[in-house]
Design an enzyme around this catalytic site. Structure first.
Site, short mmCIF file in Angstrom:
data_model
loop_
_atom_site.label_atom_id
_atom_site.label_comp_id
_atom_site.label_asym_id
_atom_site.label_seq_id
_atom_site.Cartn_x
_atom_site.Cartn_y
_atom_site.Cartn_z
N HIS A 1 0.83 -1.20 0.00
CA HIS A 1 0.00 0.00 0.00
C HIS A 1 0.87 1.25 0.00
O HIS A 1 1.95 1.26 0.61
CB HIS A 1 -0.91 0.03 1.23
CG HIS A 1 -1.71 -1.21 1.42
ND1 HIS A 1 -2.65 -1.65 0.51
CD2 HIS A 1 -1.71 -2.13 2.41
CE1 HIS A 1 -3.19 -2.78 0.94
NE2 HIS A 1 -2.63 -3.09 2.09
N GLU B 1 -1.49 -0.18 8.48
CA GLU B 1 -2.47 -1.06 9.10
C GLU B 1 -1.82 -1.97 10.15
O GLU B 1 -0.61 -2.00 10.29
CB GLU B 1 -3.15 -1.92 8.02
CG GLU B 1 -2.18 -2.78 7.23
CD GLU B 1 -2.81 -3.41 6.01
OE1 GLU B 1 -4.05 -3.45 5.90
OE2 GLU B 1 -2.06 -3.90 5.14
N HIS C 1 3.29 -7.60 1.80
CA HIS C 1 2.64 -8.53 2.73
C HIS C 1 1.57 -9.35 2.03
O HIS C 1 1.07 -8.97 0.98
CB HIS C 1 2.00 -7.77 3.90
CG HIS C 1 0.94 -6.80 3.47
ND1 HIS C 1 1.23 -5.50 3.08
CD2 HIS C 1 -0.41 -6.92 3.36
CE1 HIS C 1 0.11 -4.88 2.77
NE2 HIS C 1 -0.90 -5.72 2.91
N ARG D 1 -1.58 -4.64 -6.13
CA ARG D 1 -1.42 -6.09 -6.17
C ARG D 1 -0.16 -6.44 -6.95
O ARG D 1 -0.01 -6.07 -8.12
CB ARG D 1 -2.65 -6.73 -6.80
CG ARG D 1 -2.76 -8.23 -6.61
CD ARG D 1 -4.05 -8.79 -7.20
NE ARG D 1 -5.22 -8.28 -6.50
CZ ARG D 1 -6.16 -7.54 -7.08
NH1 ARG D 1 -6.07 -7.22 -8.35
NH2 ARG D 1 -7.19 -7.11 -6.39
#
Length: 325
Positions: free
Chosen positions: A104, A121, A179, A199
């Protein structure tokens, strides 16, 4: 109308890798989806705004509540910084198969390219099957050129860092960290309000129409942190009836509340909403002369105007407590 702790209707997400644990373990047996990979528990993301499920404000969207109540709901300083956009997104994720390898962007890149916040996150693992693992970061530092070489040969997993996981494991994932969640894992994700994912690799999977999902190789290259770190998993000690800090950063703070009996929480001076996510047990949240129940699978938004609560367990209870400092 006076604000009260708010519960919301979950937003169910069908995923190619989803399963049944959101029904069977978290008790959300009203999911209409055969392969529910995610529920968005508290969301202000456009097109996916949470709607209040109980009380006098039932049917109201989180966005309209912020417009009406402003700092009374989210905190004056939070409203000054974020305006009508709710700054956190809470999800449950059930990985019945491996998710894609992804990354991200941070705030700077996300605002420049997508006019939104980046995505830092954290994960809290609720349940994991024996041998289940996830990826966070690299097992050794790599150059951009070496990374591309492994990616093109479809051998990227050879340089990724994998962690075998169990219930209670915590991982902090700053923007830029490669991740993916491996199959057999059910977890909670606390993140910035953002739906931007680059992605990297999707294991050549196809959907029911024979189509591969889109990859974002070039976008990802601009944001990946290619360094290696020695502390991917968060270390902490669970303490009963004590707030235990799991994650603290500029985006959010998340604590573990393990309640067996009674615990009091004061938010005086915080000037921010508080989110409770319950993943074990059942408890009563008391505020003033009022109370609300919370149980496994529930998420609760406590308005900034409620500065003191007590949590009394009906059965031994574990909660994630999140806010912005």
């Amino acid at each position: 109308m006076e604000l009260y702790p708010l519960k919301f209707n979950p937003i169910f997400k069908e995923k190619i890798w989803g399963g049944q644990k959101i029904k069977t373990i978290l008790g959300k047996d009203f999911s209409p989806l055969p392969n529910c990979g995610e529920t968005w528990e508290i969301s202000g993301v456009k097109g996916n705004v949470s709607v209040v499920s109980e009380g006098l404000l039932k049917g109201c969207g989180l966005d309209s509540l912020i417009e009406e109540y402003k700092g009374k709901l989210v905190g004056e300083r939070i409203y000054k910084e974020f305006g009508s956009e709710f700054p956190l997104l809470v999800k449950f994720i059930d990985a019945n198969e491996d998710l894609s390898i992804q990354v991200h962007p941070d705030d700077k890149v996300a605002k420049a390219k997508h006019s939104c916040f980046g995505k830092t996150e954290m994960w809290y693992v609720f349940q994991a099957e024996e041998g289940a693992r996830l990826n966070t970061g690299f097992q050794k530092g790599v150059t951009k050129e070496k990374y591309l070489e492994y990616l093109e040969k479809k051998k990227l997993e050879e340089v990724l860092n994998f962690e075998e996981v169990k219930s209670g494991d915590v991982f902090f994932l700053p923007a830029g960290r490669v991740h993916f969640i491996g199959k057999g894992i059910l977890l909670a994700e606390i993140q910035q309000t953002s739906d931007i994912t680059y992605r990297i690799y999707d294991f050549d999977r196809v959907d029911d129409k024979g189509q591969k999902r889109e990859l974002h190789t070039e976008l990802a290259l601009d944001v990946i942190d290619f360094n290696h770190y020695s502390d991917y998993k968060t270390q902490y000690t669970d303490k009963v009836n004590t707030s235990v800090q799991l994650v603290q950063n500029v985006c959010f703070t998340t604590n573990l509340l393990h309640v067996d009996g009674l615990i009091s929480r004061s938010y005086k001076g915080l000037d921010c909403f508080v989110i409770y996510v319950c993943f074990e047990g059942k408890a009563v949240i008391k505020y003033g002369k009022e109370a609300v129940n919370i149980q496994k699978g529930d998420s609760l938004l406590i308005p900034a105007t409620i500065e003191e609560v007590t949590v009394e367990s009906i059965s031994e209870t574990k909660l994630l407590e999140s806010y912005i400092e």
